[in-house]
Design a protein around this motif. Structure first.
Motif, PDB file in Angstrom:
ATOM      1  N   GLU A 128       0.834  -1.207   0.000  1.00 52.95           N
ATOM      2  CA  GLU A 128       0.000   0.000   0.000  1.00 52.95           C
ATOM      3  C   GLU A 128       0.868   1.258   0.000  1.00 52.95           C
ATOM      4  O   GLU A 128       0.598   2.229  -0.721  1.00 52.95           O
ATOM      5  CB  GLU A 128      -0.920  -0.012   1.229  1.00 52.95           C
ATOM      6  CG  GLU A 128      -1.729   1.244   1.445  1.00 52.95           C
ATOM      7  CD  GLU A 128      -2.807   1.455   0.404  1.00 52.95           C
ATOM      8  OE1 GLU A 128      -3.362   2.560   0.344  1.00 52.95           O
ATOM      9  OE2 GLU A 128      -3.094   0.502  -0.367  1.00 52.95           O
ATOM     10  N   GLY A 129       1.941   1.228   0.809  1.00 47.74           N
ATOM     11  CA  GLY A 129       2.829   2.390   0.854  1.00 47.74           C
ATOM     12  C   GLY A 129       3.574   2.621  -0.445  1.00 47.74           C
ATOM     13  O   GLY A 129       3.775   3.760  -0.873  1.00 47.74           O
ATOM     14  N   LEU A 145      -5.668  -1.537  -0.448  1.00 44.17           N
ATOM     15  CA  LEU A 145      -6.300  -1.116   0.803  1.00 44.17           C
ATOM     16  C   LEU A 145      -7.541  -1.966   1.093  1.00 44.17           C
ATOM     17  O   LEU A 145      -7.785  -2.362   2.242  1.00 44.17           O
ATOM     18  CB  LEU A 145      -6.677   0.365   0.731  1.00 44.17           C
ATOM     19  CG  LEU A 145      -7.401   0.932   1.958  1.00 44.17           C
ATOM     20  CD1 LEU A 145      -6.523   0.821   3.197  1.00 44.17           C
ATOM     21  CD2 LEU A 145      -7.820   2.375   1.721  1.00 44.17           C
ATOM     22  N   LEU A 146      -8.321  -2.239   0.058  1.00 44.29           N
ATOM     23  CA  LEU A 146      -9.488  -3.101   0.229  1.00 44.29           C
ATOM     24  C   LEU A 146      -9.062  -4.489   0.708  1.00 44.29           C
ATOM     25  O   LEU A 146      -9.669  -5.064   1.628  1.00 44.29           O
ATOM     26  CB  LEU A 146     -10.244  -3.210  -1.090  1.00 44.29           C
ATOM     27  CG  LEU A 146     -11.457  -4.135  -1.105  1.00 44.29           C
ATOM     28  CD1 LEU A 146     -12.575  -3.556  -0.254  1.00 44.29           C
ATOM     29  CD2 LEU A 146     -11.939  -4.380  -2.533  1.00 44.29           C
ATOM     30  N   HIS A 147      -8.028  -5.041   0.085  1.00 42.77           N
ATOM     31  CA  HIS A 147      -7.485  -6.335   0.495  1.00 42.77           C
ATOM     32  C   HIS A 147      -7.036  -6.296   1.954  1.00 42.77           C
ATOM     33  O   HIS A 147      -7.313  -7.215   2.739  1.00 42.77           O
ATOM     34  CB  HIS A 147      -6.314  -6.702  -0.420  1.00 42.77           C
ATOM     35  CG  HIS A 147      -5.829  -8.099  -0.250  1.00 42.77           C
ATOM     36  ND1 HIS A 147      -4.858  -8.659  -1.061  1.00 42.77           N
ATOM     37  CD2 HIS A 147      -6.166  -9.063   0.637  1.00 42.77           C
ATOM     38  CE1 HIS A 147      -4.631  -9.893  -0.668  1.00 42.77           C
ATOM     39  NE2 HIS A 147      -5.412 -10.163   0.362  1.00 42.77           N
ATOM     40  N   LEU A 148      -6.360  -5.211   2.337  1.00 44.98           N
ATOM     41  CA  LEU A 148      -5.870  -5.057   3.698  1.00 44.98           C
ATOM     42  C   LEU A 148      -7.025  -5.013   4.695  1.00 44.98           C
ATOM     43  O   LEU A 148      -6.992  -5.674   5.740  1.00 44.98           O
ATOM     44  CB  LEU A 148      -5.034  -3.780   3.798  1.00 44.98           C
ATOM     45  CG  LEU A 148      -4.485  -3.398   5.180  1.00 44.98           C
ATOM     46  CD1 LEU A 148      -3.543  -4.469   5.691  1.00 44.98           C
ATOM     47  CD2 LEU A 148      -3.790  -2.053   5.120  1.00 44.98           C
ATOM     48  N   TRP A 191     -12.077  -0.415  10.471  1.00 42.60           N
ATOM     49  CA  TRP A 191     -13.128   0.603  10.466  1.00 42.60           C
ATOM     50  C   TRP A 191     -12.562   1.972  10.087  1.00 42.60           C
ATOM     51  O   TRP A 191     -13.223   2.766   9.417  1.00 42.60           O
ATOM     52  CB  TRP A 191     -13.806   0.665  11.827  1.00 42.60           C
ATOM     53  CG  TRP A 191     -14.871  -0.368  11.941  1.00 42.60           C
ATOM     54  CD1 TRP A 191     -14.742  -1.631  12.422  1.00 42.60           C
ATOM     55  CD2 TRP A 191     -16.222  -0.243  11.504  1.00 42.60           C
ATOM     56  NE1 TRP A 191     -15.932  -2.305  12.328  1.00 42.60           N
ATOM     57  CE2 TRP A 191     -16.863  -1.471  11.772  1.00 42.60           C
ATOM     58  CE3 TRP A 191     -16.957   0.788  10.913  1.00 42.60           C
ATOM     59  CZ2 TRP A 191     -18.191  -1.695  11.472  1.00 42.60           C
ATOM     60  CZ3 TRP A 191     -18.288   0.563  10.623  1.00 42.60           C
ATOM     61  CH2 TRP A 191     -18.899  -0.664  10.896  1.00 42.60           C
ATOM     62  N   ILE A 192     -11.355   2.240  10.521  1.00 42.15           N
ATOM     63  CA  ILE A 192     -10.706   3.477  10.085  1.00 42.15           C
ATOM     64  C   ILE A 192     -10.499   3.445   8.579  1.00 42.15           C
ATOM     65  O   ILE A 192     -10.683   4.441   7.872  1.00 42.15           O
ATOM     66  CB  ILE A 192      -9.367   3.674  10.826  1.00 42.15           C
ATOM     67  CG1 ILE A 192      -9.622   3.830  12.325  1.00 42.15           C
ATOM     68  CG2 ILE A 192      -8.618   4.891  10.290  1.00 42.15           C
ATOM     69  CD1 ILE A 192      -8.368   3.923  13.157  1.00 42.15           C
ATOM     70  N   GLY A 193     -10.122   2.252   8.065  1.00 37.64           N
ATOM     71  CA  GLY A 193      -9.970   2.110   6.619  1.00 37.64           C
ATOM     72  C   GLY A 193     -11.277   2.344   5.886  1.00 37.64           C
ATOM     73  O   GLY A 193     -11.301   2.914   4.788  1.00 37.64           O
TER      74      GLY A 193
END
Length: 584
Positions: free
Chosen positions: A74-75, A106-109, A216-218
């Protein structure tokens, strides 16, 4: 892990750090060329490198979990879209194609957090679709994307960027429709993912909800992007209204993105603190832990209020919790705890989410094993000591009976015979012979008295016949100083009575020989399932079990029946000896 494995991990982490640094540098250069301010670039670097740094820490701490590599990815991909700010056709095409790759990652994470793996068919299909959308949909969009005509198609303010190496001339008229469908599918994926996360949250336990907090933050981050896209496409003039509103949205989304890796680091710190709490678990539960208090301590350390603790009961052949219900070993979320020799000790029935932190579970299991084995060893030692005391007490009784029925009886018969001889020699003219017989009678009588005292010291008959109270009263009558006795008229276990009796004997002996006491009070009462025997004298005090074998032996004798001895003897303040003996 061996040295070769550690070297491989260091190489992977170093490679990830270098890749993140290069990607950030290239993305920042392109962003500045596209007109980004220094503040924009700093915020952009903060987001991408925060993910990479958190991912490196996560990968290092938990190499078996895929969350770390996902955060690094992601980074790294965070900066890909910035490459559309360059004038190099190939770099522009790469940035336009893979601009949304970081969103798919990000979705995967989010969907795989915290286990690092996708656990349902829905999440696996959703992530596959997201990657396919970026790969296929992103390519199709790039093929019809002419940056010279669609100047507002990216988040970069760069009218002179490009050209696009993948652009197919004459297809720009299709860009609007392709771009709209592309983003709409992205909205749908985000919405379905949000529903999936909400369902996970609704059915999750407290421990899993704590673990899902970064996800949830994501979701909040995804919603920020969704709102931005909706405003951007629903209100075409949104970007022309002014830079203030647009920059506010960018800032909000960036701050939200930074919060995700820091939330994950906070989760790692929480797990680290949980492991630190394990070190005090054995001390907290003590050497004889109450099952309810032990379960409460374990639930707090593991962060799982639903935890059930089953202790092994040999007579039932099962794990049993504090309410007497069996805890089965079948199913997920079970961690058995066994002794070093393989004996079953306990079973933890916990939230399955805790299986993702095997180090914490192993630490808790080790602490629980130590606590329960201490209890087991203490119980074994107590049983052995109790058997030794009982054996010694039985042996004293046998010796007392043998002395009374054997040697003492023979001496009495001998005394009676000597007295008959003495009466027969009353008129004998030999005075020396009569004196010898009288001396023999006196010696036998003295021997009988000494033998009776010895037998009484081994185990007083009154203690066996009448109990502790009368035995203490008899002991007080024979004492060399005034003794006041207050004892409840009840019987106790023979070993307990014997221990209490000889505790008072030792206390009276010390008061007479060493304390210079003028009087002693003795009490024996039943308090909360314990026999409490206490002697108080008015002597010089200063008694110290470390300087004499009498009090040390007394403490050992009391401890052998699982009792407690307290000695309070300030200098000049007399001595108080209190023995608390379990008696049911």
């Amino acid at each position: 892990m061996d040295s070769q494995g550690k070297r491989a991990v260091r190489l992977r982490l170093t490679g990830a750090a270098v890749l993140a640094a290069l990607s950030g540098a290239a993305g920042s250069w392109a962003y500045l060329r596209a007109g980004g301010s220094a503040g924009d670039v700093v915020r952009d670097l903060a987001v991408g490198w925060a993910y990479a740094a958190a991912g490196i820490v996560a990968w290092r701490r938990r190499p078996a979990n895929r969350t770390g590599p996902l955060m690094i990815a992601e980074g790294v991909t965070w900066f890909f879209g910035n490459l559309q700010g360059t004038s190099v056709p190939a770099l522009f095409a790469f940035g336009a194609w893979w601009e949304a790759l970081n969103m798919a990652i990000l979705l995967h994470l989010i969907l795989s957090f915290p286990e690092g793996r996708l656990t349902t068919v829905l999440t696996r299909r959703l992530v596959q679709f997201a990657y396919g959308l970026v790969a296929a949909g992103g390519l199709l969009r790039t093929l019809v994307f002419d940056p010279a005509k669609a100047t507002g198609a990216t988040y970069l303010d760069c009218s002179g960027c490009g050209p696009n190496a993948l652009y197919i001339p004459g297809t720009h008229d299709l860009f609007g429709a392709v771009d709209t469908v592309y983003h709409a599918l992205g909205w749908i994926v985000s919405a379905v993912a949000a529903v999936a996360i909400v369902q996970r949250w609704r059915h999750a336990s407290a421990a899993r909800r704590q673990a899902l907090l970064p996800a949830w933050i994501g979701i909040g981050v995804a919603l920020v992007f969704l709102m931005w896209d909706m405003l951007f496409y629903v209100v075409p003039d949104f970007g022309e209204v002014g830079d203030t509103g647009e920059q506010a949205v960018y800032l909000l989304s960036d701050l939200a993105q930074v919060a995700v890796p820091f939330a994950f680091l906070a989760g790692l710190l929480r797990m680290h603190l949980q492991r630190a709490e394990v070190s005090g678990l054995v001390i907290e539960v003590g050497t004889d832990p109450d099952p309810a208090r032990l379960r409460e301590a374990l639930a707090r350390v593991l962060g799982d209020p639903t935890l059930r603790l089953g202790l092994w009961r040999e007579e039932r052949g099962a794990y049993v919790d504090g309410s007497g219900r069996e805890v089965t070993a079948d199913g997920s979320g079970r961690t058995p705890v066994g002794a070093a020799d393989g004996r079953p000790l306990a079973l933890l029935h916990h939230d399955p989410a805790l299986m993702d932190d095997p180090e914490l579970l192993a630490s808790v299991a080790a602490a629980l094993r130590l606590a329960l084995e201490n209890v087991w060893l203490r119980s074994r030692a107590r049983d052995v000591s109790s058997r030794i005391v009982q054996a010694a007490d039985s042996e004293r009784k046998r010796l007392e009976r043998d002395l009374h029925d054997g040697a003492q009886a023979r001496l009495v018969f001998a005394l009676m015979a000597v007295r008959r001889v003495e009466r027969g020699l009353a008129d004998h003219p030999d005075a020396a012979l009569r004196a010898s017989v009288t001396e023999a009678e006196s010696s036998l009588r003295l021997a009988i008295e000494e033998l009776r005292g010895l037998a009484h010291g081994l185990h007083p008959a009154v203690l066996t016949r009448e109990g502790l109270g009368p035995a203490l009263t008899a002991l007080a009558r024979e004492a060399t100083l005034p003794v006041v006795v207050a004892a409840e008229p009840r019987r106790y276990d023979a070993v307990v009575e014997s221990t209490a009796y000889f505790t008072v004997c030792e206390a009276l002996s010390n008061a007479a020989k060493h304390a210079g006491a003028r009087a002693v009070s003795v009490s024996a009462t039943h308090q909360d399932g314990r026999l409490v025997v206490e002697t108080v004298d008015d002597g010089v005090g200063g008694a110290d079990s470390r300087r004499g074998s009498g009090l040390r032996g007394l403490a050992d004798r009391v401890a052998a029946v699982d009792g407690v001895l307290h000695v309070h003897s300030p200098a000049g303040g007399g001595t108080r000896i209190r023995a608390e003996l379990p008696c049911g």
